[in-house]
Design a protein around this motif. Structure first.
Motif, PDB file in Angstrom:
ATOM      1  N   LEU A 290       1.003  -0.870  -0.129  1.00  0.00           N
ATOM      2  CA  LEU A 290       0.230   0.448   0.206  1.00  0.00           C
ATOM      3  C   LEU A 290       0.787   1.110  -0.266  1.00  0.00           C
ATOM      4  CD1 LEU A 290      -3.088  -0.299  -0.074  1.00  0.00           C
ATOM      5  CD2 LEU A 290      -2.724   0.451   2.293  1.00  0.00           C
ATOM      6  N   ASP A 291       2.383   1.429   0.242  1.00  0.00           N
ATOM      7  CA  ASP A 291       2.763   2.080   0.925  1.00  0.00           C
ATOM      8  C   ASP A 291       3.610   2.417  -0.338  1.00  0.00           C
ATOM      9  OD1 ASP A 291       2.927   3.711   3.576  1.00  0.00           O
ATOM     10  OD2 ASP A 291       4.869   3.513   3.108  1.00  0.00           O
ATOM     11  N   THR A 292       3.973   1.652  -1.422  1.00  0.00           N
ATOM     12  CA  THR A 292       4.378   1.498  -2.555  1.00  0.00           C
ATOM     13  C   THR A 292       3.104   2.098  -3.855  1.00  0.00           C
ATOM     14  OG1 THR A 292       5.425  -0.852  -2.059  1.00  0.00           O
ATOM     15  CG2 THR A 292       5.744   0.456  -4.783  1.00  0.00           C
ATOM     16  N   LEU A 293       2.145   2.110  -3.992  1.00  0.00           N
ATOM     17  CA  LEU A 293       1.000   2.741  -4.375  1.00  0.00           C
ATOM     18  C   LEU A 293       0.912   3.966  -3.648  1.00  0.00           C
ATOM     19  CD1 LEU A 293      -1.906  -0.029  -4.148  1.00  0.00           C
ATOM     20  CD2 LEU A 293       0.179   0.884  -5.937  1.00  0.00           C
ATOM     21  N   ARG A 294       1.230   4.120  -2.557  1.00  0.00           N
ATOM     22  CA  ARG A 294       1.169   5.789  -2.298  1.00  0.00           C
ATOM     23  C   ARG A 294       2.263   6.603  -2.739  1.00  0.00           C
ATOM     24  NH1 ARG A 294       2.546   9.152   1.333  1.00  0.00           N
ATOM     25  NH2 ARG A 294       4.097   7.114   2.711  1.00  0.00           N
ATOM     26  N   ARG A 295       3.369   6.275  -2.422  1.00  0.00           N
ATOM     27  CA  ARG A 295       4.538   6.659  -3.017  1.00  0.00           C
ATOM     28  C   ARG A 295       4.445   6.697  -4.371  1.00  0.00           C
ATOM     29  NH1 ARG A 295       9.542   3.719  -1.987  1.00  0.00           N
ATOM     30  NH2 ARG A 295       7.810   3.173   0.070  1.00  0.00           N
ATOM     31  N   ALA A 296       4.556   6.565  -4.930  1.00  0.00           N
ATOM     32  CA  ALA A 296       4.001   6.351  -6.561  1.00  0.00           C
ATOM     33  C   ALA A 296       3.079   7.951  -7.010  1.00  0.00           C
ATOM     34  CB  ALA A 296       3.778   5.148  -7.169  1.00  0.00           C
ATOM     35  N   VAL A 297       2.105   7.593  -5.626  1.00  0.00           N
ATOM     36  CA  VAL A 297       0.771   8.527  -6.183  1.00  0.00           C
ATOM     37  C   VAL A 297       1.625  10.271  -5.497  1.00  0.00           C
ATOM     38  CG1 VAL A 297      -1.167   9.938  -5.738  1.00  0.00           C
ATOM     39  CG2 VAL A 297      -1.438   7.070  -5.522  1.00  0.00           C
ATOM     40  N   VAL A 298       2.403   9.939  -4.970  1.00  0.00           N
ATOM     41  CA  VAL A 298       3.548  10.769  -4.527  1.00  0.00           C
ATOM     42  C   VAL A 298       4.091  11.602  -5.399  1.00  0.00           C
ATOM     43  CG1 VAL A 298       4.693  12.332  -2.606  1.00  0.00           C
ATOM     44  CG2 VAL A 298       2.922  11.055  -1.695  1.00  0.00           C
ATOM     45  N   GLU A 299       5.182  10.600  -6.151  1.00  0.00           N
ATOM     46  CA  GLU A 299       5.791  10.494  -6.808  1.00  0.00           C
ATOM     47  C   GLU A 299       5.787  11.252  -7.673  1.00  0.00           C
ATOM     48  OE1 GLU A 299       9.458   7.631  -5.257  1.00  0.00           O
ATOM     49  OE2 GLU A 299       8.081   6.983  -6.820  1.00  0.00           O
ATOM     50  N   SER A 300       4.250  11.117  -8.367  1.00  0.00           N
ATOM     51  CA  SER A 300       3.612  11.568 -10.097  1.00  0.00           C
ATOM     52  C   SER A 300       3.409  12.987  -9.504  1.00  0.00           C
ATOM     53  CB  SER A 300       2.161  10.589  -9.964  1.00  0.00           C
ATOM     54  OG  SER A 300       1.958   9.627  -9.773  1.00  0.00           O
ATOM     55  N   GLN A 301       2.360  13.094  -8.094  1.00  0.00           N
ATOM     56  CA  GLN A 301       2.468  14.581  -8.098  1.00  0.00           C
ATOM     57  C   GLN A 301       3.878  15.701  -7.807  1.00  0.00           C
ATOM     58  OE1 GLN A 301       0.115  13.979  -4.452  1.00  0.00           O
ATOM     59  NE2 GLN A 301      -1.186  15.027  -4.930  1.00  0.00           N
ATOM     60  N   GLU A 302       4.535  15.120  -7.717  1.00  0.00           N
ATOM     61  CA  GLU A 302       5.407  15.969  -7.362  1.00  0.00           C
ATOM     62  C   GLU A 302       6.580  15.864  -8.817  1.00  0.00           C
ATOM     63  OE1 GLU A 302       7.881  14.253  -2.810  1.00  0.00           O
ATOM     64  OE2 GLU A 302       8.760  13.200  -5.091  1.00  0.00           O
ATOM     65  N   ALA A 303       6.185  14.616  -9.822  1.00  0.00           N
ATOM     66  CA  ALA A 303       6.832  15.031 -11.203  1.00  0.00           C
ATOM     67  C   ALA A 303       5.998  16.025 -11.867  1.00  0.00           C
ATOM     68  CB  ALA A 303       6.681  13.940 -11.672  1.00  0.00           C
TER      69      ALA A 303
END
Lengths: 231, 231
Positions: free
Chosen positions: A145-158
DNA sequence: AGTTGTATAGCACGAACGTTCGTCTTAAAC
DNA sequence: GTTTAAGACGAACGTTCGTGCTATACAACT
């Protein structure tokens, strides 16, 4: 560095049979457990499938609980190897986020584990039984779940995804679709469920994408309507 | 009415005792099964909880499988009584659709079954074991999915929801959110998951609603927000 | 009062469970 | 060539499982 050397030294220097057998046991154990559950994973059945004696097999693990924990670790290794690693070859951001979901669905659909997602099954089985097994399962699913969440955050940061999206909320929703697809497939053999999950996930990714018609995602299906009618 | 009098009066008749005992057994059986699973529902344990002999209890059911099937029917009756019936008091269309989801979440959150949703657990346990038990579980869950789907169709027929929404797709998504919330709550005790599921469902209902700011649904934001924070 | 039928208890069974024990084999170490 | 220890085995432990048989307590009906 030392650890890897240590293990190689031991396995090559001493008799390698023990570790090799243990690995073969766990391979079969994961398969049985994904279909029959971690409790249905019986030492007798496991021994029979491997043409071993119960006692000979049991000697590799101190207890049934240890066997269960080792099986979980083996399943986690497969999960990382089959899903996390290939998904992380995709570019950080939305492509990786999508690939995480896509590969997860493919891996259930493709029958890597004969009982569907190993951890979904294990979580449902042990969520009411406190102990180390349950704790470890919970930890691993939180990793996912954290891997998914982090991927979302990184999408926002990008700058690829709108910033007012709650990452934890989106991770929850994507994980739910995956659980739903797994559930539908295991119970009804419904392969369409994977298409439904992909559609639900992609719809959200597109809607939250800052780049309209982004090439970061696969192209939309043409007529969604006609496909829905055929049922 | 009669029931209260029955409990006080012993002279209701020997013949009625059987059915009454059977009902008491099933009540306990549902509770055990929701927490420990239908396989963990053991005749010995069940008898101990009820201060009965194994054989005396067993006489009410021809086999363990019959006991499991009877337990499933008992759980279904509770499910209908606790969720379907009250939700159907709401007006046909979007209000009913929302209430179906809302009450479902409340019933898991409120701990009607101590092991979360009885059928989600049973489905995960039996999805790899062919037989009458699995078939019955699949049937009942299809009933539920169909109830959701029909509520979507009725919302469209009532002109409350856009017509290009695929009812089966929406039912899949809502069911997934419910599975996800149940999963998160059972594994982590995460009550926030229910808020997440409600938010996901409401977001979709509002987006597909033909009436902007519809009074058919609960108002957005406000109390639900602050409540979600308090965890 | 005696018969009948239902509800529960007692007891035992065979199988499967996890686990322990002693023993045999065999490759490596000296 | 002897010693050592890992690895696998077969047998048995005590427990629990589902499931039968038999007996008994008691309400209902004749």
């Amino acid at each position: 560095m030392d650890i890897t050397r240590e293990t190689t030294t031991v396995t090559t220097g001493r008799r390698a049979q023990g570790e090799r057998t243990r690995q073969a046991i766990l391979e079969t154990a994961v398969d049985i457990a994904s279909a029959e559950g971690l409790e249905g994973l019986t030492i007798g059945r496991l021994a029979a499938r491997l043409s071993m004696s119960k006692s000979g097999l049991f000697a590799h693990f101190g207890s049934k609980e240890d066997l269960q924990l080792a099986t979980i670790e083996a399943a986690r290794a497969i999960f990382i190897h089959e899903i996390i690693r290939p998904a992380f070859e995709a570019e950080r951001g939305m492509p990786r986020l999508w690939k995480l979901c896509d590969i997860w669905l493919s891996y259930v659909q493709g029958g890597v584990f004969s009982g569907g997602c190993f951890f979904a099954a294990a979580a449902a089985e042990f969520d009411g039984r406190p102990g180390p097994v349950r704790d470890r399962i919970a930890e691993i699913m939180k990793e996912w779940l954290d891997t998914l969440r982090r991927a979302v955050v990184e999408s926002q940061e990008a700058g690829q995804m709108e910033r007012d999206v709650d990452p934890a909320q989106l991770a929850f929703e994507f994980n739910s679709f995956e659980l739903g697809a797994n559930w539908s497939f295991q119970l009804y053999g419904d392969k369409q469920a994977f298409a439904r999950a992909r559609e639900a996930i992609l719809e959200r990714l597109r809607r939250y994408s800052t780049l309209s018609g982004s090439s970061l995602l696969p192209p939309p299906k043409e007529k969604r309507r006609s496909r829905a009618r055929a049922r």
